[in-house]
Design a protein around this motif. Sequence first.
Motif, PDB file in Angstrom:
ATOM      1  N   SER A 252      84.263  46.298  68.475  1.00 14.44           N
ATOM      2  CA  SER A 252      83.959  45.965  69.824  1.00 14.44           C
ATOM      3  C   SER A 252      84.699  45.530  70.665  1.00 14.44           C
ATOM      4  O   SER A 252      85.861  45.111  70.295  1.00 14.44           O
ATOM      5  CB  SER A 252      82.301  45.066  70.182  1.00 14.44           C
ATOM      6  N   LEU A 253      85.083  46.667  72.061  1.00  9.70           N
ATOM      7  CA  LEU A 253      85.988  45.458  73.126  1.00  9.70           C
ATOM      8  C   LEU A 253      85.669  44.728  73.424  1.00  9.70           C
ATOM      9  O   LEU A 253      87.144  43.364  73.480  1.00  9.70           O
ATOM     10  CB  LEU A 253      85.141  46.330  74.929  1.00  9.70           C
ATOM     11  N   ARG A 256      88.163  42.896  70.396  1.00 11.43           N
ATOM     12  CA  ARG A 256      89.576  43.152  70.241  1.00 11.43           C
ATOM     13  C   ARG A 256      89.824  42.427  71.207  1.00 11.43           C
ATOM     14  O   ARG A 256      91.065  42.256  71.057  1.00 11.43           O
ATOM     15  CB  ARG A 256      89.676  44.829  71.160  1.00 11.43           C
ATOM     16  N   ILE A 257      89.406  42.285  72.328  1.00  9.00           N
ATOM     17  CA  ILE A 257      90.061  41.266  73.747  1.00  9.00           C
ATOM     18  C   ILE A 257      90.174  40.198  73.153  1.00  9.00           C
ATOM     19  O   ILE A 257      91.226  39.974  72.507  1.00  9.00           O
ATOM     20  CB  ILE A 257      89.332  41.135  74.618  1.00  9.00           C
ATOM     21  N   ALA A 258      89.213  39.419  72.318  1.00 11.06           N
ATOM     22  CA  ALA A 258      89.375  38.128  71.571  1.00 11.06           C
ATOM     23  C   ALA A 258      90.734  38.343  70.556  1.00 11.06           C
ATOM     24  O   ALA A 258      91.503  37.198  70.065  1.00 11.06           O
ATOM     25  CB  ALA A 258      87.835  37.907  70.942  1.00 11.06           C
ATOM     26  N   THR A 259      90.168  39.406  69.804  1.00 12.09           N
ATOM     27  CA  THR A 259      91.363  39.304  68.789  1.00 12.09           C
ATOM     28  C   THR A 259      93.215  39.462  68.922  1.00 12.09           C
ATOM     29  O   THR A 259      93.524  38.307  68.427  1.00 12.09           O
ATOM     30  CB  THR A 259      91.567  40.297  67.365  1.00 12.09           C
ATOM     31  N   TYR A 260      93.072  39.622  70.204  1.00  8.59           N
ATOM     32  CA  TYR A 260      94.273  40.400  70.335  1.00  8.59           C
ATOM     33  C   TYR A 260      94.944  38.855  71.448  1.00  8.59           C
ATOM     34  O   TYR A 260      95.862  38.159  70.955  1.00  8.59           O
ATOM     35  CB  TYR A 260      94.069  40.745  72.099  1.00  8.59           C
ATOM     36  N   GLN A 261      93.751  37.924  71.614  1.00 10.06           N
ATOM     37  CA  GLN A 261      94.274  36.362  71.777  1.00 10.06           C
ATOM     38  C   GLN A 261      95.073  35.914  70.465  1.00 10.06           C
ATOM     39  O   GLN A 261      95.650  34.709  71.282  1.00 10.06           O
ATOM     40  CB  GLN A 261      92.803  35.905  73.295  1.00 10.06           C
ATOM     41  N   ARG A 442      92.747  50.974  74.577  1.00 13.27           N
ATOM     42  CA  ARG A 442      92.321  50.278  72.986  1.00 13.27           C
ATOM     43  C   ARG A 442      91.608  48.684  74.110  1.00 13.27           C
ATOM     44  O   ARG A 442      90.515  48.525  73.359  1.00 13.27           O
ATOM     45  CB  ARG A 442      92.235  50.238  72.286  1.00 13.27           C
ATOM     46  N   LEU A 443      91.424  47.675  74.775  1.00 15.00           N
ATOM     47  CA  LEU A 443      91.714  46.773  75.666  1.00 15.00           C
ATOM     48  C   LEU A 443      91.094  47.453  76.586  1.00 15.00           C
ATOM     49  O   LEU A 443      90.303  46.329  77.116  1.00 15.00           O
ATOM     50  CB  LEU A 443      92.763  45.838  75.767  1.00 15.00           C
TER      51      LEU A 443
END
Length: 507
Positions: A252-253, A256-261, A442-443
């Motif tokens: 989920s979006l 994705r954002i949390a993973t990128y952090q 994707r973010l």
Amino acid sequence: MDALFIPLAGVVGASVDQIKLITCLLIAYPLGSLFIRIPSNQPALKHLFNIGITLLFFFPILRLYSAFFQLLASILATYYLTRNYHGSKMPWVVFCLVMGHLTVNHVIRAVYNLSYETLEVTGPQMVLTMKLTTFAWNVYDGRRPAADLDKWQMAKRVTQFPSLLEFLGYSFYFPGILVGPYLDYADYMDLINETMFKKLEVKGKYGRNVPSGRKRVAYRKMIFGLLYLGVYVVFGSWNYGVSLTPWFVQQSLVSRIATYQVCGVVERMKYYAIWTLTEGASILTGLGFTGITPSGETLWTGAANVNVLVIEFPSNFKVLLDAWNMKTNVWLRECVYKRVTPKGKKPGFRSSMITFATSAFWHGIASGYYLAFLTGGFVTTIGRLARANIRPLFLEAPGTPPSIAKRVYDIVGMVITTLLLNYTASPFMLLTARSSFITWMRLGCYGHIVIGGSMAFFYAGGSKFFRNLQAKQAAKVSHRGSPPGTPENEKQFMVPPSFDQIVPPQK
């Protein structure tokens, strides 16, 4: 000597060049303890020691023969120009010469598509470029009237031109030759002559001028550097490149954002490792001494290039930039930002964008660098607008503990800053515009939404709205007879972020 490194590289799972680089940084620790034992009345021996250890790094260990002679050519050309050319354009001639040489090697690296794991000339050359261009400005300032110089220029100016041996020793200062820290000539000569130590009344062990505590700080840096390196080795697969995998698309979006952090923290570990290791080695040579506390503890913060806690928990983007690649920020501020500003005028948007462009140009020719620094310029702008318009509303009177509202403001600022950091830095690691745009899409383009929305808000009347609130708040406080809270000094230089990779820079 590759036979010593190949088995170790296989065990660790790293490239041979990376193992060699870490080995050089660790060897610098005992060598730093030898360097500082050379008497200060034998400066020539210290210069020769720097040159000799650099030769040891480049020839039998790294086998970078061509790289060494290319660096030597830039050093000798700079020495000749700064000594014989007395015109006002001398620093810019040196700047164009060494930066042009660096750019040629960036192009060669791109043509051969060398990975970031390959150690070659551009890594050390980036550090040397800062040293040589700074030296040129220091010499130029030494020929100008003192009344025309600011505090930094007065402290760093070169009034007595060095001998060739002194200049080679400065250029080849061994703890910083591969990944920094960069230092100016005045600090180097203070290190050689132990000037900062001779002023102290307190002596170190055995009556030496060098105060105690140096080894304790240096080896603590080494331990932390190795810990950072261990984290990166174990969790290195969690990097910005995960955004290009099919697995990432399936999340989920929000995920994705949390993973990128998380990926951002892991990506930064390699910088923390390299910069912390080289800082410790530099401290062992005596570099970085900044004084003694009232309790008698010595401080060694002058060789730092990164403040990990501030970067991971930043209150705003300006504070984050000040704590990241600090020595490069000094170079950009003193040798670009202030120098391109016309005399008698304050630096503005033009000076800032030239500085951002120089930083990207210095890093290489990959499109990702320019996307990162361009985006970073806009993030810096909205950060400055927020500090000027919103932050004063949450400040208390001097000496008053922060209110709950101020603490909430700081937490929100920290979260937004971290989100923007990882969004902005991703193109620097991904390198290509295509990969960067795919990642941003994707973010959910959240970074551009924050940037665009903030600028639209402030320039469409938001700044005026908050200024009016500030005026009303000040009037109320004044009416009660208490002095209003005084905002922090917001005077600053907009220094671009330098998302350097482990040397050599990824191309």
